[in-house]
Write a protein that holds these residues in place. Structure first.
Motif, PDB file in Angstrom:
ATOM      1  N   LYS A  69      16.008 -88.809  99.847  1.00 37.62           N
ATOM      2  CA  LYS A  69      17.255 -88.216  99.374  1.00 37.62           C
ATOM      3  C   LYS A  69      17.061 -87.715  97.942  1.00 37.62           C
ATOM      4  N   ALA A  70      17.423 -86.448  97.724  1.00 43.73           N
ATOM      5  CA  ALA A  70      17.173 -85.817  96.426  1.00 43.73           C
ATOM      6  C   ALA A  70      18.437 -85.148  95.902  1.00 43.73           C
ATOM      7  N   TYR A  71      18.489 -84.991  94.569  1.00 40.46           N
ATOM      8  CA  TYR A  71      19.674 -84.427  93.921  1.00 40.46           C
ATOM      9  C   TYR A  71      19.233 -83.448  92.831  1.00 40.46           C
ATOM     10  N   GLN A  72      19.618 -82.189  92.995  1.00 42.28           N
ATOM     11  CA  GLN A  72      19.295 -81.153  92.020  1.00 42.28           C
ATOM     12  C   GLN A  72      20.497 -80.918  91.106  1.00 42.28           C
ATOM     13  N   THR A  73      20.258 -80.983  89.804  1.00 45.11           N
ATOM     14  CA  THR A  73      21.328 -80.704  88.841  1.00 45.11           C
ATOM     15  C   THR A  73      21.042 -79.357  88.174  1.00 45.11           C
ATOM     16  N   TYR A  74      22.033 -78.471  88.214  1.00 46.57           N
ATOM     17  CA  TYR A  74      21.892 -77.140  87.631  1.00 46.57           C
ATOM     18  C   TYR A  74      22.497 -77.098  86.225  1.00 46.57           C
ATOM     19  N   ALA A  75      22.136 -76.054  85.488  1.00 43.44           N
ATOM     20  CA  ALA A  75      22.566 -75.941  84.090  1.00 43.44           C
ATOM     21  C   ALA A  75      24.081 -75.853  83.945  1.00 43.44           C
ATOM     22  N   ASP A  76      24.767 -75.380  84.990  1.00 46.51           N
ATOM     23  CA  ASP A  76      26.226 -75.280  84.908  1.00 46.51           C
ATOM     24  C   ASP A  76      26.926 -76.571  85.330  1.00 46.51           C
ATOM     25  N   GLY A  77      26.133 -77.625  85.602  1.00 47.52           N
ATOM     26  CA  GLY A  77      26.709 -78.912  85.971  1.00 47.52           C
ATOM     27  C   GLY A  77      26.793 -79.158  87.471  1.00 47.52           C
ATOM     28  N   THR A  78      26.514 -78.137  88.270  1.00 44.80           N
ATOM     29  CA  THR A  78      26.542 -78.302  89.722  1.00 44.80           C
ATOM     30  C   THR A  78      25.431 -79.233  90.185  1.00 44.80           C
ATOM     31  N   VAL A  79      25.743 -80.161  91.073  1.00 47.42           N
ATOM     32  CA  VAL A  79      24.752 -81.061  91.653  1.00 47.42           C
ATOM     33  C   VAL A  79      24.700 -80.805  93.159  1.00 47.42           C
ATOM     34  N   VAL A  80      23.511 -80.439  93.642  1.00 48.16           N
ATOM     35  CA  VAL A  80      23.332 -80.242  95.083  1.00 48.16           C
ATOM     36  C   VAL A  80      22.716 -81.507  95.659  1.00 48.16           C
ATOM     37  N   HIS A  81      23.413 -82.099  96.626  1.00 51.92           N
ATOM     38  CA  HIS A  81      23.013 -83.375  97.216  1.00 51.92           C
ATOM     39  C   HIS A  81      22.223 -83.132  98.499  1.00 51.92           C
ATOM     40  N   TRP A  82      20.933 -83.382  98.467  1.00 45.81           N
ATOM     41  CA  TRP A  82      20.116 -83.304  99.685  1.00 45.81           C
ATOM     42  C   TRP A  82      20.011 -84.727 100.250  1.00 45.81           C
ATOM     43  N   ASP A  83      21.132 -85.205 100.766  1.00 45.19           N
ATOM     44  CA  ASP A  83      21.199 -86.596 101.233  1.00 45.19           C
ATOM     45  C   ASP A  83      21.919 -86.736 102.574  1.00 45.19           C
ATOM     46  N   GLN A  84      21.998 -85.616 103.306  1.00 43.53           N
ATOM     47  CA  GLN A  84      22.658 -85.646 104.605  1.00 43.53           C
ATOM     48  C   GLN A  84      21.627 -85.820 105.724  1.00 43.53           C
ATOM     49  N   LYS A  85      22.022 -86.489 106.806  1.00 48.39           N
ATOM     50  CA  LYS A  85      21.125 -86.683 107.936  1.00 48.39           C
ATOM     51  C   LYS A  85      20.804 -85.336 108.583  1.00 48.39           C
ATOM     52  N   PRO A  86      19.510 -85.036 108.802  1.00 50.98           N
ATOM     53  CA  PRO A  86      19.146 -83.762 109.447  1.00 50.98           C
ATOM     54  C   PRO A  86      19.809 -83.629 110.808  1.00 50.98           C
ATOM     55  N   SER A  87      20.356 -82.427 111.075  1.00 50.93           N
ATOM     56  CA  SER A  87      21.070 -82.241 112.347  1.00 50.93           C
ATOM     57  C   SER A  87      20.802 -80.866 112.949  1.00 50.93           C
ATOM     58  N   GLY A  88      19.597 -80.343 112.749  1.00 48.87           N
ATOM     59  CA  GLY A  88      19.253 -79.061 113.352  1.00 48.87           C
ATOM     60  C   GLY A  88      19.190 -77.913 112.366  1.00 48.87           C
ATOM     61  N   SER A  89      20.016 -77.926 111.326  1.00 55.15           N
ATOM     62  CA  SER A  89      19.987 -76.879 110.313  1.00 55.15           C
ATOM     63  C   SER A  89      19.501 -77.468 109.002  1.00 55.15           C
ATOM     64  N   ASP A  90      18.593 -76.739 108.331  1.00 59.30           N
ATOM     65  CA  ASP A  90      18.067 -77.218 107.060  1.00 59.30           C
ATOM     66  C   ASP A  90      18.739 -76.558 105.864  1.00 59.30           C
ATOM     67  N   ASP A  91      19.797 -75.788 106.096  1.00 61.02           N
ATOM     68  CA  ASP A  91      20.488 -75.121 105.001  1.00 61.02           C
ATOM     69  C   ASP A  91      21.558 -76.025 104.402  1.00 61.02           C
ATOM     70  N   ALA A  92      21.805 -75.827 103.122  1.00 65.74           N
ATOM     71  CA  ALA A  92      22.873 -76.567 102.467  1.00 65.74           C
ATOM     72  C   ALA A  92      24.211 -75.937 102.817  1.00 65.74           C
ATOM     73  N   VAL A  93      25.217 -76.770 103.011  1.00 64.41           N
ATOM     74  CA  VAL A  93      26.584 -76.311 103.208  1.00 64.41           C
ATOM     75  C   VAL A  93      27.345 -76.703 101.953  1.00 64.41           C
ATOM     76  N   GLY A  94      27.704 -75.703 101.151  1.00 72.88           N
ATOM     77  CA  GLY A  94      28.313 -75.997  99.870  1.00 72.88           C
ATOM     78  C   GLY A  94      27.279 -76.613  98.940  1.00 72.88           C
ATOM     79  N   THR A  95      27.482 -77.861  98.588  1.00 67.19           N
ATOM     80  CA  THR A  95      26.540 -78.549  97.692  1.00 67.19           C
ATOM     81  C   THR A  95      25.897 -79.751  98.374  1.00 67.19           C
ATOM     82  N   ALA A  96      25.759 -79.703  99.687  1.00 65.14           N
ATOM     83  CA  ALA A  96      25.138 -80.806 100.421  1.00 65.14           C
ATOM     84  C   ALA A  96      24.245 -80.266 101.526  1.00 65.14           C
ATOM     85  N   GLY A  97      23.087 -80.905 101.705  1.00 65.05           N
ATOM     86  CA  GLY A  97      22.158 -80.490 102.739  1.00 65.05           C
ATOM     87  C   GLY A  97      21.345 -81.672 103.225  1.00 65.05           C
TER      88      GLY A  97
END
Length: 199
Positions: A126-154
């Motif tokens: 599980k990984a978390y990317q923090t962007y310069a504008d404060g946005t955090v993208v959470h790569w901590d969802q169980k894989p379910s066929g799609s590898d794309d992020a939905v909003g800020t979670a993938g």
């Protein structure tokens, strides 16, 4: 007319097939995807920037059972670890790379040494990317066929720990040429059949 339309579809479908590997790999990936039980190895963490502002921090949670964590020096970044201090022999629970930048449209690779568990299991990275504008993208969802992020979670990346480690050289990208050829051949065959039936 039918043949012309089919030829347009051929180009369209071929383009989609060639694009597929890029879509699949567009998230934080930890490799290798397979390891032998108890193996000591170096893991690589690939972090692409998919937004319009730089990434300034990346945190990777270490799955339970992974030990002897030793991060690699990353020029331009500060590398820190978090540990479970509840025991006399604390274990690393997370690695954070901070105070650096991954520019827009670029990616960075980080690495660390570790030993995987001595039993067959799955390691969920599980990984978390923090962007310069404060946005955090959470790569901590169980894989379910799609590898794309939905909003800020993938979906998170997974490493399989297996008893019988065998080399694997086949990847989704290496299958792409064969898939393209098969699709094009099918379309050409249909076009030829339609041409005969319309005469």
């Amino acid at each position: 007319m039918i043949v012309k339309k089919l030829s347009r579809w051929t180009g369209f479908i071929t383009g989609l097939v060639l694009l597929a590997p890029a879509i699949v790999s567009a998230h934080v990936i930890v490799t290798p995807g397979q390891a032998g039980v108890g193996q000591e190895l170096v893991f690589s963490v690939s972090s692409p920037n998919e937004r319009q502002t730089p990434i300034v921090e990346l945190t990777l949670d270490i799955p339970r059972g992974v030990s002897d964590i030793l991060p690699t020096v990353a020029p331009g970044w500060t590398v820190t670890t978090e540990s479970d201090g509840s025991s006399s022999d604390p274990t690393v629970t997370a690695i954070t790379w901070s105070k650096g930048q991954i520019p827009v449209g670029q990616r960075a690779d980080f690495s660390f040494g570790a030993q995987v568990p001595g039993n067959a299991t799955s390691l969920d990275w599980k990984a978390y990317q923090t962007y310069a504008d404060g946005t955090v993208v959470h790569w901590d969802q169980k894989p379910s066929g799609s590898d794309d992020a939905v909003g800020t979670a993938g979906p998170y990346s997974v490493t399989k720990v297996v008893n019988d480690l065998t080399p694997t050289t086949t990847t989704s990208s290496s299958n792409t040429p064969s898939l393209v050829i098969a699709v094009v051949a099918l379309i050409v065959a249909v076009a030829a059949w339609l041409k005969r039936t319309t005469r």
